[in-house]
Design an enzyme around this catalytic site. Structure first.
Site, PDB file in Angstrom:
ATOM      1  N   LYS A   1       9.168  -4.130   5.317  1.00  0.00           N
ATOM      2  CA  LYS A   1       8.738  -5.475   4.914  1.00  0.00           C
ATOM      3  C   LYS A   1       9.220  -5.767   3.482  1.00  0.00           C
ATOM      4  O   LYS A   1       9.546  -4.828   2.757  1.00  0.00           O
ATOM      5  CB  LYS A   1       7.207  -5.564   5.004  1.00  0.00           C
ATOM      6  CG  LYS A   1       6.448  -4.534   4.140  1.00  0.00           C
ATOM      7  CD  LYS A   1       4.965  -4.543   4.429  1.00  0.00           C
ATOM      8  CE  LYS A   1       4.231  -3.586   3.503  1.00  0.00           C
ATOM      9  NZ  LYS A   1       2.779  -3.508   3.802  1.00  0.00           N
ATOM     10  N   HIS A   2       9.344  -7.025   3.038  1.00  0.00           N
ATOM     11  CA  HIS A   2       9.026  -8.301   3.647  1.00  0.00           C
ATOM     12  C   HIS A   2      10.322  -9.107   3.698  1.00  0.00           C
ATOM     13  O   HIS A   2      10.695  -9.678   2.683  1.00  0.00           O
ATOM     14  CB  HIS A   2       8.009  -9.068   2.829  1.00  0.00           C
ATOM     15  CG  HIS A   2       6.772  -8.297   2.461  1.00  0.00           C
ATOM     16  ND1 HIS A   2       6.728  -7.365   1.422  1.00  0.00           N
ATOM     17  CD2 HIS A   2       5.520  -8.314   3.004  1.00  0.00           C
ATOM     18  CE1 HIS A   2       5.507  -6.872   1.330  1.00  0.00           C
ATOM     19  NE2 HIS A   2       4.746  -7.415   2.277  1.00  0.00           N
TER      20      HIS A   2
ATOM     21  N   ARG B   1      -5.465   1.976   2.681  1.00  0.00           N
ATOM     22  CA  ARG B   1      -6.839   1.716   3.139  1.00  0.00           C
ATOM     23  C   ARG B   1      -7.649   3.003   3.280  1.00  0.00           C
ATOM     24  O   ARG B   1      -8.854   2.988   3.059  1.00  0.00           O
ATOM     25  CB  ARG B   1      -6.829   0.983   4.483  1.00  0.00           C
ATOM     26  CG  ARG B   1      -5.922  -0.230   4.575  1.00  0.00           C
ATOM     27  CD  ARG B   1      -6.264  -1.316   3.587  1.00  0.00           C
ATOM     28  NE  ARG B   1      -5.397  -2.479   3.793  1.00  0.00           N
ATOM     29  CZ  ARG B   1      -5.156  -3.403   2.887  1.00  0.00           C
ATOM     30  NH1 ARG B   1      -5.721  -3.318   1.689  1.00  0.00           N
ATOM     31  NH2 ARG B   1      -4.356  -4.423   3.143  1.00  0.00           N
TER      32      ARG B   1
ATOM     33  N   ASP C   1       4.225 -11.759   8.530  1.00  0.00           N
ATOM     34  CA  ASP C   1       3.162 -11.373   7.606  1.00  0.00           C
ATOM     35  C   ASP C   1       1.895 -12.111   8.057  1.00  0.00           C
ATOM     36  O   ASP C   1       1.942 -12.957   8.972  1.00  0.00           O
ATOM     37  CB  ASP C   1       3.555 -11.747   6.177  1.00  0.00           C
ATOM     38  CG  ASP C   1       2.898 -10.854   5.133  1.00  0.00           C
ATOM     39  OD1 ASP C   1       1.880 -10.204   5.450  1.00  0.00           O
ATOM     40  OD2 ASP C   1       3.396 -10.810   3.988  1.00  0.00           O
TER      41      ASP C   1
ATOM     42  N   HIS D   1       0.396 -14.623  -0.605  1.00  0.00           N
ATOM     43  CA  HIS D   1      -1.016 -14.720  -0.262  1.00  0.00           C
ATOM     44  C   HIS D   1      -1.590 -16.060  -0.736  1.00  0.00           C
ATOM     45  O   HIS D   1      -2.532 -16.581  -0.140  1.00  0.00           O
ATOM     46  CB  HIS D   1      -1.823 -13.597  -0.938  1.00  0.00           C
ATOM     47  CG  HIS D   1      -1.534 -12.231  -0.405  1.00  0.00           C
ATOM     48  ND1 HIS D   1      -0.480 -11.473  -0.847  1.00  0.00           N
ATOM     49  CD2 HIS D   1      -2.186 -11.482   0.519  1.00  0.00           C
ATOM     50  CE1 HIS D   1      -0.479 -10.310  -0.214  1.00  0.00           C
ATOM     51  NE2 HIS D   1      -1.500 -10.284   0.613  1.00  0.00           N
TER      52      HIS D   1
ATOM     53  N   ARG E   1       5.134  -1.319  -5.676  1.00  0.00           N
ATOM     54  CA  ARG E   1       5.088  -1.112  -4.216  1.00  0.00           C
ATOM     55  C   ARG E   1       6.507  -0.910  -3.688  1.00  0.00           C
ATOM     56  O   ARG E   1       6.690  -0.276  -2.644  1.00  0.00           O
ATOM     57  CB  ARG E   1       4.434  -2.307  -3.522  1.00  0.00           C
ATOM     58  CG  ARG E   1       2.961  -2.487  -3.828  1.00  0.00           C
ATOM     59  CD  ARG E   1       2.459  -3.809  -3.278  1.00  0.00           C
ATOM     60  NE  ARG E   1       2.546  -3.870  -1.822  1.00  0.00           N
ATOM     61  CZ  ARG E   1       2.386  -4.993  -1.120  1.00  0.00           C
ATOM     62  NH1 ARG E   1       2.167  -6.148  -1.738  1.00  0.00           N
ATOM     63  NH2 ARG E   1       2.460  -4.969   0.194  1.00  0.00           N
TER      64      ARG E   1
END
Length: 346
Positions: free
Chosen positions: A189-190, A95, A274, A202, A159
């Site tokens: 994670k995850h 971010r 999550d 998602h 990732r």
């Protein structure tokens, strides 16, 4: 603490959820305008819904000075300070580093850095946690402990550190070690592993078709390594494991999978879901039902429910009518408060 204050410790939300002028659709929309300062209206919502933490996204950040002022105001907003989190994995999910107003080191991906070795991974997270600390951010939802074994996986890819579980395990250990010097909290994670799924949670419920023994031989190895290295939190994904549980209950709501994380992997820290606004949850459960089921399953923190008031009030009601023992709330609230103590917030 009152019951509402204790329940509040179990909720980490987008700061936009505290703005009474925003609809849930606006809150969930990454491209909608986000809140960038703490208003009196938001402070009033915090009095009614005293959440334990907030998670910043790109739309909540304009420049370095604004970020420092915003995190400072949020830390001072409550007697028990909010824990401030962010997704700063390095690579595509960063971010701050990917924000045009910040001049920060950028990394191609976790996999690319892992190809350089453990020292490079350790150094990356030393750097990331160092600048997060400087901006008043307490928690990074990183590193990714998945093993990228399914070429059809639409959401993990690079990732993850590696498609090899042993390599991924070494890199997760190095990443957790990288966080240690800054005192920024980290989250692996995850769980129980998103790298072998063909779905993006998602958008729909993700599924792993492996047995527990098969997971132990691959997906769970990096989680065990991260736990051994001292990871502060483990994020449980919206991932069904029907060959383990016998049904399609997401791990985030599964008492069996959460208990296995505690008992078989030996994790005693904070278990966080999550995002509860992901369609892997919202397609099947209301915000209220999902929140109650997650707490009943043994989860400590509900991340970004799809309706703060509905989820929060549902958990309070479930305690009041006996569906959730207050001792269950006390257990999780204590774990969250211990995180805040470790970070030096209390």
């Amino acid at each position: 603490m009152t019951l509402r204050e204790k329940v509040g410790q179990l909720f980490f939300v987008r700061p936009d959820s505290l703005d009474p002028g925003q609809t849930q659709a606006q809150i969930n929309d990454a491209n909608a305008d986000g809140v960038t300062c703490l208003t009196q209206e938001m402070a009033s919502v915090l009095e009614r819904y005293p959440v334990g933490g907030v998670v910043l996204f790109g739309k909540n950040i304009t420049d370095p000075r604004q970020l420092e002022e915003f995190t400072g105001a949020m830390h001072s907003a409550m007697e028990t300070p909010l824990l401030i989190g962010i997704d700063e994995e390095g690579g595509a999910v960063a971010r701050l580093a990917n924000h045009s107003a910040f001049s920060l080191p950028k990394y191609q991906s976790a996999a690319a850095v892992a190809a350089e070795g453990e020292d490079a991974v350790r150094g990356m997270y030393q750097t990331i946690s160092g600048y997060l600390d400087g901006y008043g951010i307490d928690l990074d939802f990183a590193p990714d402990a998945d093993v990228n074994t399914n070429p059809d996986n639409p959401v993990i890819g690079t990732r993850a550190f590696s498609s090899d579980p042993e390599t991924a395990s070494r890199m997760v250990t190095a990443a957790v070690e990288g966080f240690a010097g800054s005192n920024v909290l980290c989250c692996i994670k995850h769980y129980p592993g998103h790298g072998d799924t063909a779905e993006d949670s998602h958008k729909s419920l993700a599924v792993t078709h492996k047995t527990w023994t098969e997971l132990q031989q691959c997906e769970l190895l990096p989680f065990a390594a991260g736990i051994q290295a001292g990871a502060d939190l483990v994020m449980v994904g919206h991932i069904a494991a029907p060959e383990v549980t016998g049904d399609d209950t997401p791990a985030s709501l599964s008492p069996q999978l959460v208990e296995s994380l505690r008992q078989e992997l030996g994790f005693s820290g904070v278990i966080v879901t999550d995002s509860m606004a992901m369609e892997g949850i919202t397609d099947r459960y209301s915000a209220a039902d999902a929140a109650v089921k997650a707490i009943q399953a043994g989860v400590d923190v509900l991340l970004m429910p799809d309706g703060l008031a509905e989820a929060f009030d549902a958990v309070v009601t479930a305690v009041e009518d006996g569906r959730i023992p207050e001792s269950r709330i006390d257990e999780s609230a204590t774990r969250v408060l211990m995180l805040k103590e470790k970070r030096g917030l209390i």
